[in-house]
Design a protein around this motif. Structure first.
Motif, PDB file in Angstrom:
ATOM      1  N   GLY A   6       0.783  -1.233   0.000  1.00 57.78           N
ATOM      2  CA  GLY A   6       0.000   0.000   0.000  1.00 57.78           C
ATOM      3  C   GLY A   6       0.808   1.272   0.000  1.00 57.78           C
ATOM      4  N   HIS A   7       2.160   1.174   0.085  1.00 62.97           N
ATOM      5  CA  HIS A   7       2.955   2.394   0.140  1.00 62.97           C
ATOM      6  C   HIS A   7       2.872   3.170  -1.168  1.00 62.97           C
ATOM      7  CE1 HIS A   7       4.552   1.398   3.995  1.00 62.97           C
ATOM      8  NE2 HIS A   7       5.228   0.351   3.564  1.00 62.97           N
ATOM      9  N   GLY A   8       2.921   2.451  -2.316  1.00 66.35           N
ATOM     10  CA  GLY A   8       3.014   3.131  -3.593  1.00 66.35           C
ATOM     11  C   GLY A   8       1.702   3.675  -4.096  1.00 66.35           C
ATOM     12  N   ILE A   9       0.713   2.792  -4.305  1.00 66.09           N
ATOM     13  CA  ILE A   9      -0.502   3.235  -4.966  1.00 66.09           C
ATOM     14  C   ILE A   9      -1.302   4.201  -4.111  1.00 66.09           C
ATOM     15  CG2 ILE A   9      -1.836   1.218  -4.181  1.00 66.09           C
ATOM     16  CD1 ILE A   9      -2.181   3.156  -7.494  1.00 66.09           C
ATOM     17  N   GLY A  10      -1.334   3.988  -2.793  1.00 65.75           N
ATOM     18  CA  GLY A  10      -2.076   4.917  -1.949  1.00 65.75           C
ATOM     19  C   GLY A  10      -1.501   6.316  -2.026  1.00 65.75           C
ATOM     20  N   LEU A  11      -0.183   6.410  -2.012  1.00 65.66           N
ATOM     21  CA  LEU A  11       0.480   7.700  -2.102  1.00 65.66           C
ATOM     22  C   LEU A  11       0.245   8.340  -3.461  1.00 65.66           C
ATOM     23  CD1 LEU A  11       2.346   9.740  -0.752  1.00 65.66           C
ATOM     24  CD2 LEU A  11       4.291   8.364  -1.546  1.00 65.66           C
ATOM     25  N   LEU A  12       0.369   7.545  -4.528  1.00 63.04           N
ATOM     26  CA  LEU A  12       0.192   8.113  -5.861  1.00 63.04           C
ATOM     27  C   LEU A  12      -1.249   8.511  -6.126  1.00 63.04           C
ATOM     28  CD1 LEU A  12       2.556   6.068  -8.191  1.00 63.04           C
ATOM     29  CD2 LEU A  12       3.023   8.018  -6.731  1.00 63.04           C
ATOM     30  N   THR A  13      -2.189   7.779  -5.567  1.00 59.02           N
ATOM     31  CA  THR A  13      -3.594   8.175  -5.706  1.00 59.02           C
ATOM     32  C   THR A  13      -3.841   9.520  -5.029  1.00 59.02           C
ATOM     33  OG1 THR A  13      -4.312   5.871  -5.800  1.00 59.02           O
ATOM     34  CG2 THR A  13      -5.976   7.508  -5.233  1.00 59.02           C
ATOM     35  N   LEU A  14      -3.252   9.707  -3.847  1.00 51.97           N
ATOM     36  CA  LEU A  14      -3.359  10.993  -3.166  1.00 51.97           C
ATOM     37  C   LEU A  14      -2.743  12.102  -4.012  1.00 51.97           C
ATOM     38  CD1 LEU A  14      -3.863  12.850  -0.734  1.00 51.97           C
ATOM     39  CD2 LEU A  14      -1.688  12.036   0.223  1.00 51.97           C
ATOM     40  N   ILE A  15      -1.578  11.837  -4.596  1.00 48.27           N
ATOM     41  CA  ILE A  15      -0.922  12.840  -5.426  1.00 48.27           C
ATOM     42  C   ILE A  15      -1.749  13.155  -6.665  1.00 48.27           C
ATOM     43  CG2 ILE A  15       1.096  13.222  -6.912  1.00 48.27           C
ATOM     44  CD1 ILE A  15       2.730  11.713  -4.773  1.00 48.27           C
ATOM     45  N   GLU A  16      -2.296  12.123  -7.287  1.00 49.22           N
ATOM     46  CA  GLU A  16      -3.143  12.338  -8.468  1.00 49.22           C
ATOM     47  C   GLU A  16      -4.314  13.247  -8.122  1.00 49.22           C
ATOM     48  OE1 GLU A  16      -6.126   9.867 -11.454  1.00 49.22           O
ATOM     49  OE2 GLU A  16      -4.747   8.750 -10.154  1.00 49.22           O
ATOM     50  N   ARG A  17      -4.960  12.985  -6.998  1.00 50.66           N
ATOM     51  CA  ARG A  17      -6.112  13.799  -6.600  1.00 50.66           C
ATOM     52  C   ARG A  17      -5.700  15.216  -6.215  1.00 50.66           C
ATOM     53  NH1 ARG A  17      -8.651   8.925  -2.930  1.00 50.66           N
ATOM     54  NH2 ARG A  17      -9.631   7.773  -4.654  1.00 50.66           N
ATOM     55  N   THR A  18      -4.500  15.339  -5.654  1.00 48.16           N
ATOM     56  CA  THR A  18      -4.020  16.658  -5.228  1.00 48.16           C
ATOM     57  C   THR A  18      -3.697  17.558  -6.411  1.00 48.16           C
ATOM     58  OG1 THR A  18      -3.095  15.761  -3.175  1.00 48.16           O
ATOM     59  CG2 THR A  18      -2.188  17.851  -3.952  1.00 48.16           C
ATOM     60  N   LEU A  19      -3.106  16.979  -7.453  1.00 50.80           N
ATOM     61  CA  LEU A  19      -2.595  17.791  -8.556  1.00 50.80           C
ATOM     62  C   LEU A  19      -3.647  18.171  -9.582  1.00 50.80           C
ATOM     63  CD1 LEU A  19       0.918  16.231  -9.162  1.00 50.80           C
ATOM     64  CD2 LEU A  19       0.352  18.351  -8.001  1.00 50.80           C
ATOM     65  N   GLY A  20      -4.746  17.426  -9.682  1.00 54.36           N
ATOM     66  CA  GLY A  20      -5.763  17.911 -10.610  1.00 54.36           C
ATOM     67  C   GLY A  20      -6.395  16.857 -11.474  1.00 54.36           C
ATOM     68  N   THR A  21      -6.810  17.297 -12.661  1.00 61.41           N
ATOM     69  CA  THR A  21      -7.742  16.504 -13.465  1.00 61.41           C
ATOM     70  C   THR A  21      -7.129  15.926 -14.727  1.00 61.41           C
ATOM     71  OG1 THR A  21      -8.434  18.533 -14.601  1.00 61.41           O
ATOM     72  CG2 THR A  21      -9.694  17.867 -12.655  1.00 61.41           C
TER      73      THR A  21
END
Length: 404
Positions: free
Chosen positions: A28-43
């Motif tokens: 869960g270290h990778g995808i959870g973090l990247l999902t958060l980043i994806e949502r943070t940065l935009g569309t």
């Protein structure tokens, strides 16, 4: 060796997919973090690439501009990151070409293995057509684009971070650090760039600045240096004649392979406003003229032509904004009216590494940071290396990255 495209290591479970189709790692270290980043940065439309112990997100940021800033994030799936490294590519390059090449031996994976979340920020021109690039795409515009990404991720993650750049990206790292007051910025890594010259070289740099100003006045807002196509021809048709005259007899022509090697090894001998800034060339190597172009002998010392081809094949447009080059030339000339890096404002640790045959032993930028009161500044010149060798050499890990 790092495995690509989700290959499994011994005893390692494969990455699955979440309900949205994203790769999912058991820890869960990778995808959870990247999902958060994806949502943070935009569309933007995200793409995920899973590997052995890592996962990569590529996200072009949709901000209604003519071309997007593209963010690449490489996360370790075995452990949470202790900090962030923002990787800033050189002029005309992108994250993949500069820092994710070769696949199994690159600076991004080196930093990931050291516990850092790698965030590559590729400038808009990589995804742009020439018509999309205007006179406003100078260093300040690049810095503002970077600052938007950093502010968003800093708010979401709150991790210590560093800027690490190569060539023009290293100048951007220094400029960004001079404007960044966050206590979480702890380091600036500079790979083969130039601060202000002194003496006759500063005068020459002022002439280069004027040449780019003249291009802007003519409406020439971007240029493709042409290295990608030159190297591609050297790989696909090495013995065919190029269109470029051969110096020993201008009635003859370099072979495609000969021209590519000459351009890489003897960059400083090529025409163009800024090729003189290299002590010798983009790549360490040798070139000896023979009795005919077909009998020329040449070699590359540290970075193979295959690696150069892999890097340049990963490029988008390959375009370099003229305004960016004008601003860089102003910095080389010490022309603070046109563009200035505020060296005295850089408070983070600075690790500045130049190459002997690339940008050479020109340390005035580092000395200006020291003179501003920052004692955490190191300047090193790696002997026998060319400009691109700092990131692509087969021995860069031992000769260059170990100095980081």
């Amino acid at each position: 060796m790092e495995r690509q495209h989700g290959e499994e290591g011994p005893g390692r479970p494969a990455l699955g997919q979440d309900p949205a189709g994203r790769p999912q790692d058991p820890a869960g270290h990778g995808i959870g973090l990247l999902t958060l980043i994806e949502r943070t940065l935009g569309t933007g439309t995200a793409a995920y690439l899973p590997g052995d112990g890592w996962i990569r997100l590529t996200l072009p940021l949709d901000d209604a501009g003519p071309a997007p800033v593209t963010v690449d994030v490489v996360a370790d799936t075995r452990r949470a990151p202790r900090g962030i490294a923002y990787l800033l590519p050189g002029g005309g390059l992108n994250f993949c070409a500069d820092f994710f090449t070769p696949d199994d031996r690159n600076l991004a994976h080196r930093l990931r293995r050291e516990g850092l979340l790698v965030v590559g920020v590729t400038p808009r021109e990589d995804a742009a057509a020439a018509a999309d690039i205007g006179a406003d795409r100078g260093l300040a515009a690049h810095r503002r684009d970077l600052a938007g990404v950093v502010a968003a991720l800093d708010g979401a993650l709150g991790l210590p971070y560093q800027y690490a750049g190569h060539s023009a990206g290293a100048a951007l790292a220094l400029d960004a650090a001079a404007h960044d007051r966050s206590p979480r910025l702890d380091r600036v890594v500079v790979l083969d760039t130039t601060g202000p010259y002194e003496g006759d070289l500063a005068v020459r740099a002022a002439g280069t600045r004027d040449a780019y100003e003249a291009q802007l006045a003519r409406g020439a807002y971007a240029a493709d240096p042409g290295l990608a196509s030159l190297i591609a021809r050297a790989v696909t048709e090495p013995e065919a004649p190029s269109p470029v005259p051969w110096p020993p007899d201008p009635a003859l022509r370099f072979t495609n392979a000969g021209l590519a090697h000459f351009a890489l090894v003897r960059t400083s001998a090529l025409p163009g406003p800024a090729n003189w800034i290299y002590t010798q060339g983009h790549s360490a190597g040798s070139y000896t003229f023979g009795a005919t172009p077909a009998e020329d002998r040449f070699s590359l010392t540290h970075t193979s032509l295959a690696t150069w081809h892999a890097a340049t094949s990963a490029l988008g447009s390959g375009l370099v904004p003229t305004a960016l080059m004008r601003d860089l030339a102003a910095i080389w000339a010490g022309d603070e009216k046109t563009y200035a890096i505020h060296w005295e404002r850089i408070d983070a640790e600075v690790v500045w590494i130049n190459t002997e045959l690339g940008r050479g032993d020109h340390s005035r930028g580092a000395r200006l940071i020291l003179a501003g009161g920052n004692e955490r500044v190191g300047f090193t010149v790696v002997p026998g290396y060319g400009h691109g060798d700092a990131v692509w050499s087969a021995t860069a890990a031992a000769d260059v990255w170990s100095l980081l």
